[in-house]
Motif scaffolding. Structure first.
Motif, short mmCIF file in Angstrom:
data_model
loop_
_atom_site.label_atom_id
_atom_site.label_comp_id
_atom_site.label_asym_id
_atom_site.label_seq_id
_atom_site.Cartn_x
_atom_site.Cartn_y
_atom_site.Cartn_z
N ALA B 52 34.95 3.66 5.85
CA ALA B 52 36.00 2.63 5.95
C ALA B 52 36.38 2.15 4.56
O ALA B 52 37.56 1.93 4.26
CB ALA B 52 35.51 1.46 6.81
N GLU B 53 35.37 2.02 3.66
CA GLU B 53 35.67 1.59 2.29
C GLU B 53 36.51 2.65 1.58
O GLU B 53 37.45 2.35 0.88
CB GLU B 53 34.37 1.37 1.52
N GLU B 54 36.12 3.90 1.79
CA GLU B 54 36.87 5.00 1.16
C GLU B 54 38.32 4.99 1.61
O GLU B 54 39.23 5.25 0.86
CB GLU B 54 36.25 6.35 1.53
N ASN B 55 38.50 4.68 2.87
CA ASN B 55 39.85 4.57 3.42
C ASN B 55 40.64 3.50 2.69
O ASN B 55 41.78 3.68 2.33
CB ASN B 55 39.76 4.09 4.87
N ARG B 56 39.97 2.40 2.49
CA ARG B 56 40.64 1.17 2.13
C ARG B 56 40.82 1.05 0.63
O ARG B 56 41.87 0.63 0.16
CB ARG B 56 39.78 0.01 2.64
N VAL B 57 39.78 1.43 -0.11
CA VAL B 57 39.81 1.16 -1.54
C VAL B 57 40.24 2.41 -2.29
O VAL B 57 39.76 3.50 -2.03
CB VAL B 57 38.42 0.71 -2.04
N SER B 58 41.16 2.23 -3.18
CA SER B 58 41.61 3.34 -3.99
C SER B 58 41.52 2.89 -5.43
O SER B 58 41.79 1.74 -5.75
CB SER B 58 43.04 3.66 -3.57
N ILE B 59 41.08 3.79 -6.28
CA ILE B 59 40.92 3.41 -7.69
C ILE B 59 42.10 3.95 -8.47
O ILE B 59 42.39 5.15 -8.42
CB ILE B 59 39.58 3.92 -8.24
N ARG B 60 42.79 3.07 -9.16
CA ARG B 60 43.94 3.51 -9.96
C ARG B 60 43.61 3.32 -11.43
O ARG B 60 42.94 2.36 -11.81
CB ARG B 60 45.19 2.68 -9.62
N LEU B 61 44.13 4.20 -12.24
CA LEU B 61 43.89 4.10 -13.68
C LEU B 61 44.95 3.23 -14.32
O LEU B 61 46.11 3.24 -13.91
CB LEU B 61 43.93 5.49 -14.30
N ILE B 62 44.52 2.48 -15.33
CA ILE B 62 45.49 1.72 -16.12
C ILE B 62 45.63 2.46 -17.44
O ILE B 62 44.67 2.59 -18.18
CB ILE B 62 44.99 0.29 -16.39
#
Lengths: 379, 661
Positions: B52-62
């Motif tokens: 569920a976390e993988e679904n929800r959280v996405s890591i974006r680069l700055i």
């Protein structure tokens, strides 16, 4: 004519009926519905107008209908069984032919204030007509082939029409619900055994025939079967719903993520979360405790019904209550099995929780009949 | 039909039996459902929670801010500008095309947008082309005024968001296109190369490069110092919904800004030389003879690197690639030319060092020599008569070098050439650096499969034949002759204000007197009464220069031409004309800067390349517009006109109103 008529004077009448109504059953039904409203409120993101309020209104209407039905003597309903079955049949035909004329796959009739699905109504009237049939039929003839064929025809004609809509889930419910009444009426177990064996053989034939030139189903139907057996094989396609539903349920854990905190439903990963998959949101937000509590409430309804059926000495009432309970059970069992990945996705709502007018109204109507049977039970 | 009570009792019992059976079946199913709930929600809860976390959280680069590039005095060469842009998200702009079009029309009343822009935006906003939640850029590089107008009108513009990001900008556009290069979006080819490198070295690929349209250095310093300039990505954890739309930011970790670079180049000198070369197809390098700092490295004509950052149009790009002066090539390091007479110092030093001549050795020049039945002409058909080293250089007598080269041999000459930086690849952060060619016997055997013949030596002695050198190599050669030290060219002065150490500078182990003999010859070239470079000498006694011009043939003479003498350059088509070359340094008594100039098909080295070299040296030495007093009196009028006509940048780096663009 039944046993009841000898002791009519013993059945309650007038306002006294209120005291004979099974209030506990009504309370449990309201509790189940209330859980549904809470979930609809949560799924709409804390908005009551989207789904919860319309659902509450429908439930209120259904409750009124239930009381209305409950106060009318059960023998009146028995005498209406055949007529109501024919009316439901007529409505199904209307839908069937309008569908073929070119109005698309239409399952409902617009009544202005709501859309009535004749197939939903048929579930109740089928139970009624079967109960009345076995009430009328001499007990000794119950298992004779000729007298078995009549209820089978009564079941299969509407089933065929529903299947043509196409609505596999409801068709299945009709067959199983009807079979439940027949079983309760005492039809010989041999029939069920033979039909069961034939069904099992049929399934085996379907599965083994895949890929051969004489395969029995379409390729897309096989695909559905495979998706059910292993949803991860097609995670973005047809398996998506099942996978996401299981994630939602499982991630709730013991006590859930908290009311309105379900990420799976709030972020829309869950499919059909206000209708068929509403249970997944419950599992996500209230966890195992919430899910098992709901299951306990459902069980209570079934227990009340079976006790009421056993207490009753009127054959029509008994079979009616068992038929309604069977239908109720089939709904919840198939729905829960489906969202928990134990059965293929067939599109069966969760009774009293899923958003939808016809199903709720028909369920409450059915429980009105149950109440009428309880109230007018010969004592 | 009527039944006896007994019957009904019996049937009722039968129903009860069956009802209890059914109840049992139901109970079993309910138990199975409960067990399943327990399995999912209790036993496997951790696994599903993770999913569920993988679904929800996405890591974006700055993306980090790219390091700045400055000249040696801190003037900005490559910077980052705020790029104000306007994006539209379809799902917020409206449900129907008409609604979206309405929003766009309102937007076009606020900021400049053409009908074409609007049509493009409509196309991009089609939900079948792009997902409805993806922000589409409809206008870029707005000025602050327009940008704030959009921000103020935001309530009337649903779905429209003003955004700002950093974008590379080159304020001194044309001057540094070849040195600094430019950035562009990561291409599939770039990634392919990195993946191969990863397989070989195991170096992981920077995740920043996976950002669509992330800008990396494509050529020049931007490319070769990419790792220094890029910085490290920051990350933000964001919550996304089922279609990937960002719901909110959960956490943020800032990245590390790229390191700033300071180059050895003086932006003003660079600008002066660029302007001085004008539209010639030419290259010029000015170099500090003591530490190898490159003060100016100009390739002409140039181009505007900003065009590449913004996405160059195909017509502009075609204009650049089809231009016969090859503006995209960095001739400083990529152009390999026959050095012509500028090579004569190598021949002379090799001969002196080998002891086969000394500064007094005299060779008689009759205007040609004959070797194996082939006649090798001196440029002066009548001949120079008796010639010593000084005269050989100052009057550029070819026969003198034909003669001494036979005495010393090609291998010694090649050795000396290498010592002076020819035939070697000088390592600078630039693209496609050529090593030139410093041939010897083994080289010819290896590449041509032929034996070296004496004619090859004779050709090589005057920088023709197989010899090829780049303007950078010629500048290094001049610097090493001037300082007597093995100076190595460098272009990066400091990184984040930490000075890059200067490479060890060894003496080139030349006998000082022999080096001085050659330097004297180069002094005579410029200042002697018959010196070929006299016309471009520096009059100011404190800044007198030494030099050597070269005129390199780019074609073979036909037999008839050999007899009748070369045709005048002016009568030839441009691409058949001789290359004009010049190397030199100044001041003569205490050298500071070395210079090399190559003008492709420019004609005579002393007439065309020499004056450019002089101007470049004077500009570097004086730190401003060369004073007229430094020029011979007779030339001052011409020089003044020439100086006034130059389009130099204002101190802020911008061009004057009438720019050459």
């Amino acid at each position: 004519m039944s046993f009841m008529e000898y002791r009519l004077k013993l059945a309650p009448s007038g306002i006294a009926k209120v005291f004979y109504i099974h209030w506990a059953l009504i309370l449990v039904l309201i509790a189940i519905a209330a859980i549904g409203w809470l979930m609809l409120y949560s799924i709409a993101g804390g908005d009551i107008d989207t789904w919860a309020l319309p659902q509450i209104k429908r439930f209120g209407m259904g409750l009124g209908l239930m009381f209305f039905v409950a106060f009318i003597p059960i023998w009146f309903w028995r005498s209406m069984s055949g007529v109501s079955y024919l009316v439901a049949m007529l409505l199904l035909l209307v839908v069937h032919f309008f569908g073929t004329v070119g109005m698309g796959a239409q399952r409902w009739i617009d009544l202005g204030f709501m859309r009535l699905q004749p197939s939903e109504l048929m579930k109740v009237t089928l139970v009624m007509v079967l109960a009345a049939y076995y009430d009328w039929l001499d007990d000794k003839k119950v298992s004779r082939p000729l007298w078995v064929i009549i209820p089978v025809v009564l079941i299969l004609v509407p089933t065929y029409l529903v299947l043509k809509q196409p609505n596999l889930g409801t068709a299945m419910m009709l067959v199983l619900g009807g079979a439940g009444v027949m079983f309760a009426a005492g039809v010989s177990l041999w029939y069920f055994g033979v039909v069961g064996l034939l069904g099992g053989g049929g399934i085996a034939a379907v599965i083994t025939s895949e890929g051969t030139p004489w395969q029995l189903l379409h390729d897309y139907q096989y695909k559905r079967i495979h998706t059910f057996l292993d949803p991860s094989a097609d995670p973005l396609g047809t398996g998506y719903n099942i996978i996401q539903a299981k994630i939602a349920l499982g991630s709730g854990g013991w006590a859930g993520k908290g009311f309105m905190q379900g990420t799976q439903s709030r972020l829309n990963f869950l499919p059909e979360k206000h209708t068929d998959f509403i249970f997944t949101t419950l599992g996500e937000e209230f966890g195992f405790i919430g899910a098992i509590s709901l299951l306990a409430l459902y069980t209570l309804v079934l227990v009340f019904c079976i006790i009421a059926a056993i207490q009753n000495r009127d054959r029509f009432s008994q079979l009616l209550i068992i038929g309604v309970a069977m239908n109720f059970f089939l709904y919840l069992a198939v729905n829960l099995a489906m969202v928990m990945g134990m059965a293929p996705v067939v599109g069966v709502p969760l009774p009293l929780l899923s958003y939808g007018g016809s199903a709720t109204l028909v369920i409450l109507l059915a429980f009105g009949l149950v109440q009428s049977a309880i109230v007018h039970r010969p004592r | 039909m009527r039944r006896a009570p007994r019957d009904t009792e019996a049937t009722s019992r039968s129903v009860t039996r069956r009802a209890l059976l059914m109840g049992g079946g139901m109970a079993a199913m309910v138990a199975a459902l409960g067990a399943r709930m327990r399995f999912l929600g209790v036993e496997q809860a951790d696994q599903f929670r993770l999913l569920a976390e993988e679904n929800r959280v996405s890591i974006r680069l700055i993306p980090p801010a790219r390091g700045l590039i400055q000249d040696r005095n801190g003037k900005l060469i490559a910077g980052n500008e705020q790029n104000y842009r306007v994006v539209i998200t379809r799902e917020n702009a409206g449900k129907t095309d008409a609604e979206v079009e309405d929003v766009l029309n309102r937007l076009s009343n606020i900021i400049p947008m053409t009908a074409e822009d609007l049509a493009d935006a409509m196309k991009e906003l089609n939900p079948r082309v792009n997902s409805a939640f993806v922000p589409i850029t409809v206008a870029e590089r707005l000025n602050w005024g327009d940008f704030s107008k959009v921000a103020i009108n935001a309530p009337a513009l649903p779905g429209v968001t003003p955004e700002s990001g950093l974008s590379r900008v080159y304020p001194r556009d044309f001057d540094f296109a070849h040195v600094v290069g430019y950035v562009g979006p990561v291409s599939e080819k770039d990634l392919e190369g990195l993946r191969e490198a990863q397989v070989e070295t195991g170096a992981p690929i920077d995740p920043l490069l996976m950002i669509p349209k992330f800008q990396i250095g494509k050529i020049g310093v931007e490319k070769w110092m990419e790792d220094t300039l890029r910085g490290t990505a920051g990350t933000k954890r964001i919550e996304v919904n089922h279609v990937g739309r960002v719901m909110r930011e959960l956490a943020r970790e800032e990245g590390v800004k790229g390191k700033d670079l300071r180059l050895t180049i003086d932006a003003d000198v660079q600008n002066f030389v660029q302007a001085r070369l004008g539209e010639e197809s030419a290259a010029c390098v000015v170099m500090d003879v003591n530490n190898g700092d490159i003060i100016a490295a100009v390739s002409s004509p140039s181009f505007d690197p900003n065009l590449f950052v913004r996405g160059i149009s195909s017509t502009d790009y075609r204009a650049l690639t089809e231009h016969d002066h090859r503006p995209l090539a960095n001739k400083v390091v990529q152009g390999a030319y026959p050095p012509g007479s500028t090579f004569k110092m190598v021949t002379a030093l090799a001969a002196l060092e080998a002891g086969v001549i000394d500064e007094n050795t005299v060779v008689r020049c009759p205007g040609y020599i004959e070797m194996g039945g082939i006649r090798f002409n001196c440029w002066k058909r009548g001949g120079h008569g008796p010639v010593n080293l000084k005269r050989g250089l100052s009057e550029s007598c070819d026969v003198f070098f034909y003669d001494i080269s036979q005495r010393v041999g090609i291998d010694k000459m090649a050795e000396m050439g290498n010592k002076l930086g020819l035939g070697l690849r000088h390592d600078l952060p630039m693209s496609a650096i050529s090593a030139g060619i410093m041939p010897n016997k083994a080289w010819k055997q290896e590449t041509k499969g032929q034996d070296w013949v004496i004619g090859d030596t004779i050709n090589a002695s005057i920088g023709q034949g197989f010899v090829l050198a780049t303007p950078l190599q010629l500048a290094v050669m001049a610097a090493r002759i001037a300082s007597g030290r093995q100076v190595a060219p460098r272009i990066v002065h400091s990184v984040n204000d930490i000075a890059v150490p200067i490479a060890e500078v060894d003496g080139i182990n030349l006998d000082g007197s022999k080096l001085r003999a050659v330097q004297m010859g180069m002094y005579e070239v410029m200042n002697g009464p018959h010196g070929t470079g006299r016309g471009s000498r520096i009059a100011d006694p404190t800044m007198q220069m030494c030099g050597k011009s070269g005129t390199a043939q780019v074609r073979n003479f036909s037999e008839s031409e050999k007899l009748s003498g070369a045709r005048k350059n002016e009568s030839l088509p441009w691409r058949l004309r001789d290359h004009a070359l010049f190397v030199g340094f100044a001041p003569a008594d205490a050298p500071r800067y070395a210079v090399s100039v190559v003008v492709e098909h420019g004609g005579g080295g002393s007439a065309v390349a020499g004056p450019i070299a002089r101007d470049a040296l004077l500009r570097a030495l004086t730190g401003g517009m060369p004073p007229l007093s430094a020029y011979p009196e007779s030339q001052r009028g011409t020089i003044e006109t020439q100086q006034n006509a130059m389009q130099l940048r204002k101190p802020d780096g911008s061009l004057p109103a009438e720019s050459k663009v």
